[in-house]
Each structure stands twice: as C-alpha cells, then as structure tokens.
Design an enzyme around this catalytic site. Structure first.
Site, short mmCIF file in Angstrom:
data_model
loop_
_atom_site.label_atom_id
_atom_site.label_comp_id
_atom_site.label_asym_id
_atom_site.label_seq_id
_atom_site.Cartn_x
_atom_site.Cartn_y
_atom_site.Cartn_z
N ARG A 29 0.80 -1.22 0.00
CA ARG A 29 0.00 0.00 0.00
C ARG A 29 0.85 1.28 0.00
O ARG A 29 0.71 2.11 -0.88
CB ARG A 29 -0.93 0.03 1.23
CG ARG A 29 -1.96 -1.06 1.30
CD ARG A 29 -3.07 -0.86 0.28
NE ARG A 29 -3.89 0.29 0.56
CZ ARG A 29 -4.93 0.31 1.41
NH1 ARG A 29 -5.25 -0.79 2.08
NH2 ARG A 29 -5.65 1.39 1.58
N HIS A 75 -7.41 -3.07 -7.74
CA HIS A 75 -7.14 -2.40 -6.47
C HIS A 75 -8.44 -2.21 -5.68
O HIS A 75 -9.03 -1.11 -5.70
CB HIS A 75 -6.47 -1.05 -6.74
CG HIS A 75 -5.79 -0.45 -5.55
ND1 HIS A 75 -4.58 -0.91 -5.06
CD2 HIS A 75 -6.15 0.56 -4.72
CE1 HIS A 75 -4.21 -0.20 -4.01
NE2 HIS A 75 -5.16 0.71 -3.78
N TYR A 119 -16.25 14.54 -13.39
CA TYR A 119 -16.09 15.72 -14.24
C TYR A 119 -14.75 15.75 -14.97
O TYR A 119 -14.63 16.36 -16.02
CB TYR A 119 -16.20 17.00 -13.40
CG TYR A 119 -17.52 17.16 -12.70
CD1 TYR A 119 -18.71 17.21 -13.41
CD2 TYR A 119 -17.59 17.25 -11.31
CE1 TYR A 119 -19.93 17.35 -12.77
CE2 TYR A 119 -18.80 17.39 -10.65
CZ TYR A 119 -19.96 17.44 -11.39
OH TYR A 119 -21.17 17.57 -10.76
#
Length: 745
Positions: A29, A75, A119
């Site tokens: 991680r 993931h 967006y």
C-alpha cells in the site's frame, strides 16, 4: 462432525495479526518499489489506463471510468485512494515528471482540491507509456493474479529510468514512512549513464551529475554541504527557502514579491503563509507592512507584500524566513521496497537497483525478440527452399488426399498414398525434410509469393532477420552491449524531456532577523463581562471614556510591552502579553481572552484584572466566599509563567474579591443572608500567597460572602439594597472576625 475448540494465546494472535496487517500496508500500500518508483495503486492505475487504450495519442477518458475499472480489476481499496493517486500523478507542481495528462480541474498549488472524478478526464503521458509501460507484451516482467484471480497484472512496471528519484515519493506505513524528494530528469539520466559506465562510482562522484533535489516549485536549498551525507545515508533534512524579489513602486513604496515557494508549502501552506504575515502586522511584530495580496495565477506564484519606503528589506525578508514557512525543512527518508523488504537506500543504491532491474528486463526482452526472430528465420528459410522446388510441392499438394498427407510428406518424406506424375518426383519428395513450422508456412503460402519481386523481398527480409539475430545475440552475450542499449534509451528520453533546473543549491547564510524594539506607549485595556478583551490608545479612550467604563467590567492602563494579570475564582492567576491583545479603534472587534491566554471560561471566572506593573508596586487583598482573607505583597506575582496559583483555598471555597491595596481605609463584607460587617483594612494581616489567610467574618452554616466593597477615608459609597439606597459608611464599624449586623432598610 465433532466440534473442536482450538485454544490460542491472545497475545500471540494479536501479534501475528498486527504483523500481517503491518506488512500488508508496508509492502502492498504505502511504500514505492525502488525498481519503478511506484506504489501499487499508482502501478495498477497506469496499467489499467494502458489496458483500456487511454494512450497519449488518443482521446481523454473520464476519470470515473479509470477509477472504477482499476478498483474492479486490480485495487479493491476504495475509489478515493485511486483517484487521489491519479490526481497526484497529473499535478506538475508535485511531480518532477507527471505520468498522467489531466484534462479539467486537477487542483492547484494553493490547495484547491481536484473536481469530482465524474467531471475530470485523463490519459497517459507519453513518458509513462514509453518509459514505464512499453514492452509489456515481450515477457519483460512477471504477471501475477489479481485479488480474485480473474485477471493478470504486472508485479512491476519495466521502468527505463530511476522514476523514484525523478518523481520522488511520500507515504506513511505502519511504524515507518518514506519521503524522497524529486530530481531533475536530465541530471538523473546523466548519473545513471555514469553508473552504467562505472559501477564503482561513489556518491560524491554521482553528485557531479545530481547536485541535489530539483523541486517543481523551485526555491533555494540552503544547506548544500549536508547533501552528500543525506545521499550517502538516505536520511537527513534539507533546508529550503522561497525565492524573494524586491520591486520599487512609482510612489516610492517597496514590494517584497515571493515568486517561488518551498516544496513543503504546496497546498494550504500558502494560505497559512498569508495568515502568518498578516499576524505579524496585527501583533505589531512589525509596522512596516502596508498591504499583502496573493496575485498568483496559472503563470506562477506571485505573493506581493507592500512595505513602507524606509523598510530595511534584507531584515524584513529575514523576518519572513524566521517567522513564517517561507523557510522550511524537507525531511528526507529514502525508504523503498527492495527485494521484497523495506530499506533506507542511498543515492547510488537507488540508481543501482533500477539499473540492475533494467538489465533484467532488457535481457528478457531481447530473449523474447531473439526467439521470435529465430522462428521467423526458420519459416523464411523454409519458404525460400520451397520456392526452389515449388513444382514438386505443387505436385505433392495435387496428389494428396488431405492436408495431413501433404504435411507428412513435407516433414518426413512419406510418399505413400500420394499420386506423382513420375517416379523421379516421388524419389525427390521422399527426400524432403522441412520442419513442422516450415511445413505449415508452406501449406499456408499464397500464390502471389511466387512472383519474382516477392521472392526477392523474402530474401531481403531473411537477411534482416539474420542481422537482428546477430544483434540480439550480441546484446545478450555482452553486458557492455546491453548497457549501450539502456544508455541509448536514456539519451532519447533526456532529449525529449530535459528541462532547466528550477531549484538553486547554495550554502546560504543563516537568516538573522534583528527585531526592532516596539515603541513603548500607554494602552487602555478593556475587558467586558463576557470575557472579550481589547486595547485602545489614550486618545481613543478619552474620546469614549463614558462608554468604555459603562460597557466594560475592567478598564485599566498598561504599557504595550507589559503583561496583564487575570485572577480567577479558582485561586489561579493567568498572565498574557499586552502585545497579544487586539489593538485598534474603539469599536473594533474584541477577542475572547480564552484565545490568547491559559484562562478557560468554562471552568473558572475572572474576579480581577490589572497590569502586572501595578500589581508589583502595591499589595493585593484576597477575600473568599468562606470568609477568609489576607494581604499579599505584589512582588510575589512578578512571574513570567502563564499560570500560577495566586492563593491557597480551602475545600469548596472560591475567591470573591481581589483588589490592589493602596489607600483603602475600610472594607465592607456582605453575606448571602444579608449580614454586613465593616472594619478597618489594617486588621487584615499580610501573608504569603501560598497561605490560606485568616477568618475575616464569622458566617452561619450554609451562609457565604457574596459581595465586598472597599472605602477610602471619608468616602461615601451608596449601594442599592432591597430596592433602597444604603450608605455603606453608615454601617457600624466593627472588628475583623465579627458576625456582622443584619441591615434593615
């Protein structure tokens, strides 16, 4: 089935579980791999974009699509972390070489966050595609199953440059963290080439090519002499300053302009810097600031501080370095995953690890290419040989019942069952010995290949294949040849992506700020009943004297260089600097005294406030609710600590009154039950502040003092008691420790 209970030691289970969790966070991680310089989430995001075909020369795709696909395939740790990693890889003010080309609002250097993933759009940068993701189809790295074993993902990306140094990395794991500063691509490429040419090169020699970090925000590294030790050990502190210019205006005033900021100020640090500069003016640490404005834009940082004409600019800039984050420290801890475990690495070890990895995947790449060329060579030789006996092959094909019969003849010379025109053709066919691959190519060959020009092209292609085979074998056989291939790739990348260094490296002098002594003036401090405090100058107070007295509980004078003392009902004394009190116009906004002192309005209340100077000159009289009193020398309160015990209290007792004892003649005490006692102040003995004091009034059970008045000689003090006027000087004079009289009006 019989139930079985397995007993385990709780501490052992917890220890194993925690170690498993910690290793998962460390390896999978939070920390980058030294070989490609990427954390797992970054690696998976880039690979997913590559698989989706979101290349640098193709249209942008919605980030929500990228994040969703990455989370679903590779993931499964939440979309927030994936999108954040994607955004950071696109921010040119954080990365030395962005790996993602973002389209839309991807945040700003001032701390504005990126727009929602629905967006924004993104695609791979060319450097990511060519330098990190190229050749994945050539078996250059191992592929491993994803979390649910439905997909395959690369365990590492074939990085053709030390990405960990170029883009840096930051991450917090369990019990460890990494902080690698970004560097200049061209300098890292040159250092890598130097290591390839001389693996015994030292860190000091490598620093001829990499003199230090190159932050995207520019700035100045001030401790050049410390960099060698940092690069040798992998840890240390880099002192960085923003870049400042002085501009003169037409009106004669000066502008101190910040054009580059320390790398550590990215984000909310700029807003904090503006607040700190404003606080310097508000707290009167400097009176040279006229205005401050942030004129930064997409063209770069521009923070303008307008100062007075006579400002000592060098001293002012040094003040900014000392009092704000314009000079800051970047903590270096070059921790990365190497050989499956976290290690703190030196500059040379990082470059060496990447170079060793490049040799490994380059060997695998050219082994794959060599095998393909050998296959091509085999097929080409078979086709050329077939063209020389094409009539015989056609005769075999026409005389065979099926494909297998024809193929068996081409490979093994088996002619049984095939019809030949002549005995000679059969004898020649029995001598054929093509390979399996050659036989398949012959059987699939189209007739146009028999054209003369096509045959010439085939021979030419065969020659090129032989050349490639020779080249690939040479690369695989000689380390120098393979190193030259790696160097050529680095040269190509350097030519396309080199840029001038942004960060200057020097041994700068320590910033020395000579703080000017504030001009000493008299302040009028006003503290209202709600605990809000402010200060004004003498002229302002005189103009608003009546309002100041009527609206505030305490009004007193103090030097602006002095301290204020606050006495509370809990027997504590809190001090604060007069310079910390908001100063301005009479109607300017006051500030809660809680915010600038250790006083807490939730736990105690203020019973007296005065300047420390006045207190030190005289004595203080303390009266408590349980009828205890004493006089204390003001010199005992000449302290610099923020909070001290002003008096000792009995259980459940509180301070009712504190006053500066100057020329008071009598004291009048009143209890909750309406008993009044007036006696001479001389009867109250002087004690230490750590003493409880003496009893000043006998109180009946459950009764307590609630009000105290002090009378000067021939002083008439009239109060309102039970809606009628009461002249305190008319109360019969008694003795200390009396029970008092019940006043009837």
């Amino acid at each position: 089935m019989e139930e079985r209970i397995l007993k385990s030691e709780y501490s052992e289970v917890m220890q194993k579980s925690f170690i498993d969790y910690a290793m998962s966070v460390i390896i999978a991680r939070a920390l980058p791999d030294v070989r490609d310089g990427l954390k797992p989430v970054q690696r998976r995001t880039l690979y997913d974009m590559y698989e989706l075909g979101i290349r640098y020369d193709r249209p942008y795709r919605k980030c929500a699509r990228i994040v969703g696909d990455t989370m679903g395939k590779y993931h499964p740790h939440g979309d927030g972390s994936i999108y954040e990693a994607l955004v950071v890889m696109a921010q040119d003010f954080k990365k030395g070489l962005p790996l993602v080309d973002g389209h839309g609002n991807f945040g700003t250097i001032e701390g504005d966050g990126a727009a929602a993933m629905r967006y924004t759009e993104a695609r791979l940068e060319r450097i990511a595609q060519d330098g990190l993701l190229a050749d994945l189809d050539k078996d250059v790295v191992d592929f491993v199953p994803n979390f649910d074993e439905t997909e395959q993902e690369p365990s590492i990306l074939p990085a053709k440059f030390p990405n960990l140094l170029i883009n840096g990395s930051e991450g917090i794991a369990v019990g460890m963290s990494t902080s690698v500063p970004p560097h200049n691509f061209a300098e890292v490429a040159e250092a890598t080439k130097a290591y390839l040419n001389n693996p015994d090169i030292t860190v000091r020699e490598l620093m001829r090519y990499i003199p230090g970090p190159d932050f995207p925000t520019g700035g100045i590294i001030c401790n050049q002499d410390d960099l060698q030790e940092i690069y040798e050990t992998g840890t240390g502190k880099i002192k960085i300053r923003g870049r400042v210019q002085v501009e003169k205006q037409k009106n004669g005033r000066l502008n101190i302009v910040v054009t580059e900021i320390p790398y550590t100020m990215i984000g909310s640090g700029i807003a904090k810097f503006l607040q700190d500069v404003a606080a310097l003016a508000e707290s009167r640490k400097t009176n040279e600031i006229v205005d401050i404005s942030n004129q930064s834009s997409k063209d770069g940082i521009r923070i303008v501080i307008e100062v007075r004409k006579d400002t000592d600019t060098e001293n002012f800039i040094n003040m900014l370095y000392k009092k704000t984050r314009l000079e800051d420290t970047f903590g270096v801890n070059m921790l990365a995953i190497k050989d499956g475990r976290p290690e703190v690495l030196s500059l040379k070890e990082i470059i060496a690890a990447n170079v060793d990895f490049q040799f490994e995947f380059t060997r695998r790449k050219y082994t794959t290419l060599l095998n393909k060329e050998m296959e091509k060579k085999e097929v080409q030789e078979g086709l050329i040989k077939a063209c020389n006996v094409i009539d015989l092959i056609i005769e075999i094909l026409r005389g065979s019942r099926d494909r297998n019969m024809a193929k068996n003849c081409l490979v093994n010379g088996e002619t049984k069952g095939i019809k030949f025109k002549t005995r000679g053709s059969e004898i020649m066919a029995s001598q054929l010995c093509f390979t399996e691959r050659q036989a398949n190519a012959i059987l699939e060959m189209r007739l146009y290949k028999l054209i003369g020009l096509e045959l010439e092209a085939l021979i030419k292609e065969h020659e090129e294949t032989l050349t490639n085979i020779y080249r690939y074998e040479d690369i695989l056989a000689r380390r120098d040849a393979m190193a030259q291939v790696i160097i050529q790739d680095l040269e190509g990348f350097k030519k396309d992506y080199k840029r001038a260094r942004r960060t200057t490296i020097e041994n700068a002098k320590e910033a020395v700020f000579v703080e000017k002594k504030a001009e000493e003036i008299d302040l009028y401090v006003m503290l209202d009943r709600f605990g809000y405090i402010r200060a004004v100058d003498e002229a302002t107070y005189e103009r608003n004297k009546e309002a100041a007295i009527s609206e505030n509980r305490f009004v007193f004078t103090c030097k602006n260089t002095g301290r204020i003392c606050l006495f509370t009902d809990k027997g504590q004394m809190h001090t604060l600097k007069a310079s910390d009190i908001p100063f301005g116009k009479f109607r300017d906004k006051a500030q809660p005294v809680d915010n600038i002192s250790a006083y807490s309005s939730q736990n105690e209340s203020i019973v007296f406030a005065a300047s420390q100077t006045d207190i030190n000159l005289y004595r203080l009289c303390f009266i408590t609710a349980q009828g205890m009193g004493k006089i204390v020398s003001g010199g005992e309160f000449d302290v610099t600590r923020k909070t001290v015990a002003a008096t000792k209290l009995q259980d459940n007792d509180t301070v009712v009154s504190v006053v500066i004892y100057k020329d008071q003649k009598h004291i009048v005490l009143k209890s909750k039950d309406g008993y009044f006692l007036r006696f001479s102040m001389d009867e109250i003995p002087e004690k230490k502040k750590a003493a409880v004091g003496v009893r000043v009034m006998k109180l009946k059970p459950e009764d307590m003092l609630d009000e105290v008045w002090y009378l000067k000689y021939n002083d008439n003090v009239i109060i309102s008691y039970k809606e009628k006027e009461l002249d305190l000087s008319r109360i019969k004079l008694g003795k200390r420790d009396g029970g008092g009289i019940k006043v009837r009006v």
